[in-house]
Design a protein around this motif. Structure first.
Motif, PDB file in Angstrom:
ATOM      1  N   ALA A 287      29.599   8.799   6.620  1.00  0.00           N
ATOM      2  CA  ALA A 287      30.100   8.599   5.246  1.00  0.00           C
ATOM      3  C   ALA A 287      28.988   8.867   4.243  1.00  0.00           C
ATOM      4  O   ALA A 287      29.187   9.576   3.250  1.00  0.00           O
ATOM      5  CB  ALA A 287      30.630   7.170   5.088  1.00  0.00           C
ATOM      6  N   THR A 288      27.804   8.333   4.519  1.00  0.00           N
ATOM      7  CA  THR A 288      26.688   8.514   3.585  1.00  0.00           C
ATOM      8  C   THR A 288      26.339   9.989   3.444  1.00  0.00           C
ATOM      9  O   THR A 288      26.198  10.503   2.327  1.00  0.00           O
ATOM     10  CB  THR A 288      25.451   7.724   4.082  1.00  0.00           C
ATOM     11  OG1 THR A 288      25.844   6.362   4.212  1.00  0.00           O
ATOM     12  CG2 THR A 288      24.285   7.839   3.119  1.00  0.00           C
ATOM     13  N   SER A 289      26.240  10.707   4.574  1.00  0.00           N
ATOM     14  CA  SER A 289      25.810  12.096   4.425  1.00  0.00           C
ATOM     15  C   SER A 289      26.905  12.957   3.796  1.00  0.00           C
ATOM     16  O   SER A 289      26.612  13.861   3.006  1.00  0.00           O
ATOM     17  CB  SER A 289      25.285  12.693   5.737  1.00  0.00           C
ATOM     18  OG  SER A 289      26.266  12.663   6.707  1.00  0.00           O
ATOM     19  N   GLY A 310      32.736   3.477   3.385  1.00  0.00           N
ATOM     20  CA  GLY A 310      32.638   4.493   2.339  1.00  0.00           C
ATOM     21  C   GLY A 310      33.093   4.010   0.977  1.00  0.00           C
ATOM     22  O   GLY A 310      32.713   4.572  -0.052  1.00  0.00           O
ATOM     23  N   LEU A 311      33.921   2.958   0.938  1.00  0.00           N
ATOM     24  CA  LEU A 311      34.495   2.552  -0.350  1.00  0.00           C
ATOM     25  C   LEU A 311      33.440   2.051  -1.324  1.00  0.00           C
ATOM     26  O   LEU A 311      33.573   2.205  -2.542  1.00  0.00           O
ATOM     27  CB  LEU A 311      35.573   1.469  -0.145  1.00  0.00           C
ATOM     28  CG  LEU A 311      36.852   1.933   0.555  1.00  0.00           C
ATOM     29  CD1 LEU A 311      37.883   0.806   0.579  1.00  0.00           C
ATOM     30  CD2 LEU A 311      37.431   3.179  -0.113  1.00  0.00           C
ATOM     31  N   GLU A 312      32.360   1.436  -0.770  1.00  0.00           N
ATOM     32  CA  GLU A 312      31.312   0.902  -1.650  1.00  0.00           C
ATOM     33  C   GLU A 312      30.611   2.007  -2.443  1.00  0.00           C
ATOM     34  O   GLU A 312      30.023   1.755  -3.493  1.00  0.00           O
ATOM     35  CB  GLU A 312      30.300   0.070  -0.842  1.00  0.00           C
ATOM     36  CG  GLU A 312      29.398   0.848   0.106  1.00  0.00           C
ATOM     37  CD  GLU A 312      30.106   1.390   1.340  1.00  0.00           C
ATOM     38  OE1 GLU A 312      31.229   0.956   1.636  1.00  0.00           O
ATOM     39  OE2 GLU A 312      29.528   2.281   2.001  1.00  0.00           O
ATOM     40  N   ALA A 313      30.703   3.259  -1.931  1.00  0.00           N
ATOM     41  CA  ALA A 313      30.025   4.364  -2.611  1.00  0.00           C
ATOM     42  C   ALA A 313      30.941   5.100  -3.592  1.00  0.00           C
ATOM     43  O   ALA A 313      30.540   6.090  -4.196  1.00  0.00           O
ATOM     44  CB  ALA A 313      29.498   5.352  -1.554  1.00  0.00           C
ATOM     45  N   MET A 314      32.176   4.598  -3.747  1.00  0.00           N
ATOM     46  CA  MET A 314      33.125   5.305  -4.612  1.00  0.00           C
ATOM     47  C   MET A 314      32.906   4.955  -6.079  1.00  0.00           C
ATOM     48  O   MET A 314      32.456   3.859  -6.412  1.00  0.00           O
ATOM     49  CB  MET A 314      34.566   4.918  -4.229  1.00  0.00           C
ATOM     50  CG  MET A 314      34.972   5.370  -2.870  1.00  0.00           C
ATOM     51  SD  MET A 314      35.052   7.157  -2.763  1.00  0.00           S
ATOM     52  CE  MET A 314      33.883   7.448  -1.467  1.00  0.00           C
ATOM     53  N   ASP A 315      33.272   5.898  -6.955  1.00  0.00           N
ATOM     54  CA  ASP A 315      33.253   5.589  -8.385  1.00  0.00           C
ATOM     55  C   ASP A 315      34.398   4.637  -8.724  1.00  0.00           C
ATOM     56  O   ASP A 315      34.311   3.853  -9.669  1.00  0.00           O
ATOM     57  CB  ASP A 315      33.429   6.884  -9.196  1.00  0.00           C
ATOM     58  CG  ASP A 315      32.270   7.847  -8.956  1.00  0.00           C
ATOM     59  OD1 ASP A 315      31.113   7.382  -8.947  1.00  0.00           O
ATOM     60  OD2 ASP A 315      32.530   9.046  -8.744  1.00  0.00           O
ATOM     61  N   ARG A 316      35.454   4.714  -7.936  1.00  0.00           N
ATOM     62  CA  ARG A 316      36.662   3.950  -8.235  1.00  0.00           C
ATOM     63  C   ARG A 316      37.461   3.837  -6.950  1.00  0.00           C
ATOM     64  O   ARG A 316      37.457   4.764  -6.143  1.00  0.00           O
ATOM     65  CB  ARG A 316      37.488   4.743  -9.259  1.00  0.00           C
ATOM     66  CG  ARG A 316      38.504   4.002 -10.031  1.00  0.00           C
ATOM     67  CD  ARG A 316      38.727   4.716 -11.374  1.00  0.00           C
ATOM     68  NE  ARG A 316      38.887   6.153 -11.246  1.00  0.00           N
ATOM     69  CZ  ARG A 316      40.070   6.785 -11.310  1.00  0.00           C
ATOM     70  NH1 ARG A 316      41.176   6.090 -11.477  1.00  0.00           N
ATOM     71  NH2 ARG A 316      40.132   8.099 -11.231  1.00  0.00           N
ATOM     72  N   VAL A 317      38.135   2.707  -6.780  1.00  0.00           N
ATOM     73  CA  VAL A 317      38.980   2.551  -5.589  1.00  0.00           C
ATOM     74  C   VAL A 317      40.387   2.168  -6.043  1.00  0.00           C
ATOM     75  O   VAL A 317      40.560   1.319  -6.923  1.00  0.00           O
ATOM     76  CB  VAL A 317      38.419   1.470  -4.641  1.00  0.00           C
ATOM     77  CG1 VAL A 317      39.353   1.279  -3.442  1.00  0.00           C
ATOM     78  CG2 VAL A 317      37.015   1.841  -4.160  1.00  0.00           C
ATOM     79  N   VAL A 318      41.366   2.823  -5.470  1.00  0.00           N
ATOM     80  CA  VAL A 318      42.765   2.543  -5.804  1.00  0.00           C
ATOM     81  C   VAL A 318      43.448   2.034  -4.550  1.00  0.00           C
ATOM     82  O   VAL A 318      43.285   2.611  -3.478  1.00  0.00           O
ATOM     83  CB  VAL A 318      43.460   3.837  -6.307  1.00  0.00           C
ATOM     84  CG1 VAL A 318      44.953   3.608  -6.508  1.00  0.00           C
ATOM     85  CG2 VAL A 318      42.798   4.337  -7.573  1.00  0.00           C
TER      86      VAL A 318
END
Ligand SMILES: Nc1ncnc2c1ncn2[C@@H]1O[C@H](COP(=O)(O)OP(=O)(O)O)[C@@H](O)[C@H]1O
Ligand SMILES: [Mg+2]
Length: 340
Positions: A287-289, A310-318
């Protein structure tokens, strides 16, 4: 000599019995061979000579060799006819989406907007998504329980299916007005059940960008965390994989699909459960790479998962799956805003 007589008589009886059996068998064979030889053969106790007996015994053996494959051929023919029927049914099925008669020019930007969108299949709604935008370079996570319509959203974004209501815009143009090839050149999909073709590793990845060199494919494999795996294969990237050769695990399949997406390098990338088959540490590393690579390239990402990786790295989560889609995190400034 006399005391040998009973023995000789027994021997003669046995020989007679054997001959009788052979004759009976010969008659059966003769009856069978009569069907397959012109004119047939008349075998009777008196007329069958030893040479004919041998012939009648050997013929069925030879016939068995010749006709042994007929049962397999028959089964294959039945399977082929069934496959043909399935292909005919597929050919007769109208495609879910078609190219517009006069496709619009490809827009300059690659922002994606779903407007009052109700998603579904064959006119049956699955998810009332409402409005959702993905600005150029933005990373949006989509989460929700199984069956809530996440994969339906992925299919809609690459126009495998059209929304039941509302519309999807790419760079301000309705996907239905664009050529399908243009849509799929701009919006890439890593689906949740990627296929591995019966071919080499390198060709399995290169299909995402047919002109790519072996070195570029190797680089994509390494970035998808398959470098060590491919190095351990007997012929490296030229090892045959898939049906009939080396089997590929679910986790390796998922990463082959990620390598394809890295090679294709589309401006918008939709990843449907990309880490579902990976163990925790590998999932986080992948996910990080993937997300770092996307951020460097200014690529927009829709990251779909029923979990949390991966969700922690998102700009926004829906979150989808309730009465309607709802944000679970506030929008953050977009890290890269290439295009509109
Ligand atoms: N190709 C398809 N054709 C028809 N219905 C589908 C198809 N794919 C998914 N569905 C239906 O859409 C609903 C949502 O499925 P899906 O989008 O796969 O959910 P999720 O990815 O959240 O698990 C389910 O009822 C499913 O049966
Ligand atoms: Mg799904």
């Amino acid at each position: 000599m006399g005391r040998h007589r009973p023995c000789a008589r027994r021997g003669a009886r046995e020989a007679d019995a054997l001959a009788g059996a052979v004759r009976r068998s010969a008659r059966a064979v003769a009856a069978g061979t009569a069907l397959t030889t012109a004119g047939g053969t008349s075998a009777s106790r008196r007329s069958v000579s030893p040479a004919m007996l041998a012939l009648l015994l050997l013929v069925p053996l030879a016939l068995a060799d010749v006709t042994g494959g007929l049962a397999d051929a028959g089964a294959l023919s039945v399977r082929s006819r069934a496959a043909q029927r399935r292909l005919d049914a597929l050919r007769a099925t109208p495609p879910a989406v078609t190219d517009p008669p006069a496709p619009a020019d490809l827009p300059a930007g690659h922002a994606v907007a779903l407007e009052r969108a109700v998603l579904g299949w064959d006119g049956h709604p699955v998810l009332d998504l409402g409005d959702l935008t993905l600005r150029a370079g933005e990373h949006v996570g989509v989460t929700g329980p199984s069956g809530s319509g996440k994969s339906t959203l992925a299919a809609t974004l690459v126009r495998f299916v059209d929304p039941v209501a509302g519309r999807v815009l790419l760079g301000g143009t309705d996907l239905r007005d664009l050529a399908l090839d243009d849509v799929r050149g701009r919006v890439g999909l890593v689906d949740d059940d990627p296929h591995v073709f019966a071919s080499t590793v390198v060709e399995n990845v290169r299909l995402a960008r047919p002109g790519a060199s072996d070195a570029e494919v190797r680089d994509a494999l390494a970035r998808a965390h398959l470098g060590a795996w491919v190095d351990a294969l007997p012929d490296g990237v030229h090892t045959h994989v898939g049906a009939g050769s080396r089997e590929v695990s679910g986790g390796e399949r998922a990463r082959l699909a990620l390598a394809r997406s890295l090679l294709a390098d589309p401006p918008v990338l939709v990843l449907d459960e990309p880490t579902a088959h990976l163990d925790g540490p590998t999932a986080r590393a992948v996910a990080t790479s993937m997300l770092d690579a996307a951020a460097r390239a200014g690529r927009s990402v829709v990251w779909i998962t029923h979990g949390t990786v991966g969700l922690e790295a998102m700009d926004r989560v829906v979150r989808v799956g309730g009465a309607e889609a709802r944000p679970v995190s506030p929008p953050r400034p977009v890290r890269s805003a290439a295009g509109g």
